[in-house]
Enzyme design. Structure first.
Site, PDB file in Angstrom:
ATOM      1  CD  GLU A 105      -1.843  -2.361   1.512  1.00  0.00           C
ATOM      2  OE1 GLU A 105      -0.720  -2.582   2.024  1.00  0.00           O
ATOM      3  OE2 GLU A 105      -2.711  -3.236   1.370  1.00  0.00           O
TER       4      GLU A 105
ATOM      5  CG  HIS B 294     -10.265  -6.549   7.994  1.00  0.00           C
ATOM      6  ND1 HIS B 294      -9.191  -7.062   8.671  1.00  0.00           N
ATOM      7  CD2 HIS B 294      -9.985  -6.716   6.685  1.00  0.00           C
ATOM      8  CE1 HIS B 294      -8.312  -7.536   7.805  1.00  0.00           C
ATOM      9  NE2 HIS B 294      -8.774  -7.334   6.587  1.00  0.00           N
TER      10      HIS B 294
END
Lengths: 341, 345
Positions: free
Chosen positions: A76, A145
């Site tokens: 990322e 998450h």
């Protein structure tokens, strides 16, 4: 998920556009902008062959090829940084980070580079990058998450932050974001991808920094962000049965933030409740409440109510997760309290 | 004039003119840094000031090997990069002084110089953070099917940041025209490289990505020039990224606030005995490219430029406070000059 329904018998497609999912609205925005501008490209994990973890990039690889739809390694920080560099060179990358949770890995690139390169170099470069990512909770994905990081990004000057709640805004705001010359953090909601509604055409943009009233009402203003707009609307329907009429305001973009629309509303209703999916401390709701106090103090008849996620990491157990997330009933309680009921 | 003689394509064997330019630029950087240190002590420069004295050959040799249009990124120790790319010393010094005439209008300071017109894409303050930006600049070159090369310049400290591995992997995977140039000055702030890196031959990292790499004497400007020239050629012609490790030494502490008490005097002396300016001058004198007189003329010219730069900086106006929020956004929505998000009441 997005099976196309056949047009109703006798309906003219031109007059009655079929409702489009939030997901497909985003795809349309990217496809149209890629067709319009060869400098626009899509990059992220599994955006090409796999067509996106949530299928938002469906069909783009087939249409535009690998040069413009780039599957990345799981890096990322690396690919967000790459996109920022490409944007500094004048390209218009649309980055998909699989979920907002993984953007934390790229935070240095977003906060130290994307948000800073224009300012700290005295305006010599622009950074027209869009970083799209879904966030939010509700699928028992537990602590790592389930983030809603609206407040983190909204905190940073140099970034623009958008959180669409409807298919129309998803498409129109994404098109505006792609054409904008500044870095735009585009916060989608996992829970809204299947939501259907009308969308605008190729040239119908939704400008950044303009709020929308989702429901008219005279008793209490409810300002709700992203998926919480729908929670607020559900609460408003319940409250209407009790004779309480809520005006629901969707800021749509958090930076720039349109304060005129909510302030104008609060000056009529004299009461306000703010609703967000993130945590309460220093959250977007805290910010909205502060801004309303600054602009509407003399008009308020009650303290501003705040509805947010519980101040805990997201638990896994279904009943606990539900307890941790703002529900329509929580909004209703806050509105009744604002009304002294 | 053949194609390789074009000013946009550095010749493989630098001609006298280029060698003299390298020498003068190294002298310019050395004197600029020394003057910056003086001005810092006088209180004319704030914040952090990281000097590159001792690293001039690595900076000049690598940049000389690129075309002026090849984009580069750097760290916060980047005054030399800007000067080597042709930024006016006065505009660089004015930036250090925080004045409106600085290369970044006084908004960046010593750590954040940029000269976009000269394709110098900036100095960055987070170790390793600028490396993927260079990969993005290389990506843009490749996307537009141009023949530029992007160079990421960073230090040995950045080698242990994860984003370098991510960047090298993407560049190798997608065959992007990027040179990863690690200026190994053997210290990450105060920590010696053998206390920070399990493998101190940093160029070996490239092997993990199937990327060609070379370790060079960073005190020798010609060695650096040749190594980067070949890496740039590979990038341009074969679309293959490379890693170049240039071993050098900074004579001063990490920044002006570092008293530099941990490094051994003997170690410093050993490196300074091979000072890049002294050794290169000797080579040029030996070849006859330089004479005692022309060397003196170069020094005089540099001295005048530094003097003029400091004068320009000190006489430049401050940045108007009305411009506080001027460059936050390219497409601003508010004309509030203070940049306050809070609406006036």
């Amino acid at each position: 998920m997005t099976t196309e329904s056949a047009p109703a018998p006798g309906a003219s497609a031109a007059e009655e556009p079929r409702p489009v999912s939030y997901r497909e609205a985003l795809t349309q925005a990217m496809r149209e902008e890629m067709e319009r501008d060869p400098d626009v490209f899509v990059i992220g994990e599994d955006v090409g062959q796999y067509e996106g973890a949530f299928k938002v990039t469906r069909g783009l690889l087939r249409e535009f090829g690998e040069r413009r739809v780039v599957d990345t390694p799981i890096s990322e920080a690396g690919f967000v940084g790459l996109a920022i560099g490409a944007a500094m060179a004048g390209l218009r990358p649309v980055v998909e980070i699989m979920t907002v949770n993984f953007s934390i890995v790229a935070m240095d690139q977003i906060v130290n580079n994307a948000a800073k390169v224009r300012y700290m170099f005295g305006g010599q470069v622009a950074c027209p990058v869009v970083i799209r990512m879904p966030g939010g909770a509700g699928h028992q994905l537990a602590a790592q998450h389930s983030h809603s990081l609206e407040a983190w990004y909204t905190h940073v000057p140099g970034l623009k932050v958008v959180a669409p709640a409807t298919p129309l805004d998803a498409k129109g705001l994404l098109k505006s974001a792609i054409r904008d010359d500044d870095p735009v953090i585009f916060l989608e909601s996992e829970g809204l991808y299947a939501k259907k509604g009308p969308v605008g055409g190729e040239d119908e943009l939704v400008p950044l920094g303009r709020a929308a009233a989702r429901r008219a009402g005279s008793d209490c203003t409810v300002v709700a962000v992203g998926r919480m707009v729908w929670i607020a609307l559900a609460a408003a329907e319940e409250l209407a049965k009790e004779g309480i009429e809520c005006e629901v305001i969707d800021p749509r973009s958090l930076r720039p933030l349109d304060m005129d629309t909510p302030a104008e509303s609060v000056k009529r209703t004299n009461r306000a409740v703010v609703v967000e999916e993130g945590w309460p401390e220093c959250g977007v709701g805290a910010n909205l409440a502060a801004r309303i106090y600054e602009q509407c103090f003399d008009w308020l008849d009650a303290p501003i109510g705040r509805v947010s996620a519980a101040d805990v990491p997201m638990p896994y157990a279904k009943n606990l997760e539900r307890a941790a997330l703002p529900q329509a009933a929580d909004v209703a309680v806050a509105v009744r309290r604002a009304l002294g009921r | 004039m053949t194609e390789t003689d074009s000013p946009l394509s550095p010749p493989e064997r630098p001609d006298a003119e280029l060698m003299l330019w390298m020498f003068e630029t190294m002298v310019l950087i050395r004197r600029f840094e020394e003057r910056a240190a003086e001005e810092y002590m006088k209180g004319n420069i704030g914040g952090f000031l990281h000097l590159a004295i001792g690293e001039e050959a690595a900076v000049v040799g690598s940049i000389a090997a690129l075309r002026p249009t090849d984009p580069i990124t750097s760290t916060y120790r980047e005054h030399g990069q800007a000067l080597a790319r042709g930024s006016e010393p006065g505009a660089v010094m004015a930036e250090l002084f925080g004045r409106s005439t600085g290369v970044c209008g006084g908004l960046g300071g010593s750590m954040h110089l940029m000269d976009a017109e000269r394709h110098f894409y900036g100095g960055y303050g987070i170790v390793g953070g600028s490396i993927p930006l260079a990969v993005g600049l290389g990506f843009a070159v490749s996307y537009r099917e141009e023949d530029g090369v992007a160079m990421a310049m960073f230090g040995d400290g950045a080698v242990n940041q994860g984003v370098l591995a991510e960047s090298m992997n993407m560049a190798a995977l997608w065959e992007l025209p990027v040179v990863f140039f690690v200026l190994n000055n053997h210290y990450g702030m105060g920590t010696a490289i053998d206390r920070a890196s399990a493998e101190t031959d940093l160029f070996k990292r490239a092997e993990a990505f199937g990327m060609p790499a070379e370790q060079l004497d960073g005190m020798n400007v010609m060695a650096v020039y040749r190594g980067v020239l070949e890496a740039a050629r590979r990038a341009r012609e074969e679309g293959q990224p490379s890693m170049i490790e240039a071993r050098a030494y900074r004579y001063r502490g990490h920044s002006m606030s570092d008293p530099d008490t941990t490094r051994a005097g003997e170690e410093k002396e050993r490196w300074q005995a091979r000072d890049p300016l002294v050794t290169f001058e000797r080579v040029l004198l030996g070849e006859g490219t330089l004479t005692a007189e022309s060397a003196e003329a170069i020094r005089r010219r540099v001295e005048e430029r530094i003097e003029e730069a400091a004068r320009f900086a000190s006489q430049s106006p401050e940045v108007p406070v009305e411009q506080l929020a001027r460059h936050v956004y390219a497409n601003p929505w508010s004309d509030d000059p203070t940049g306050s998000a809070v609406a006036p009441r």
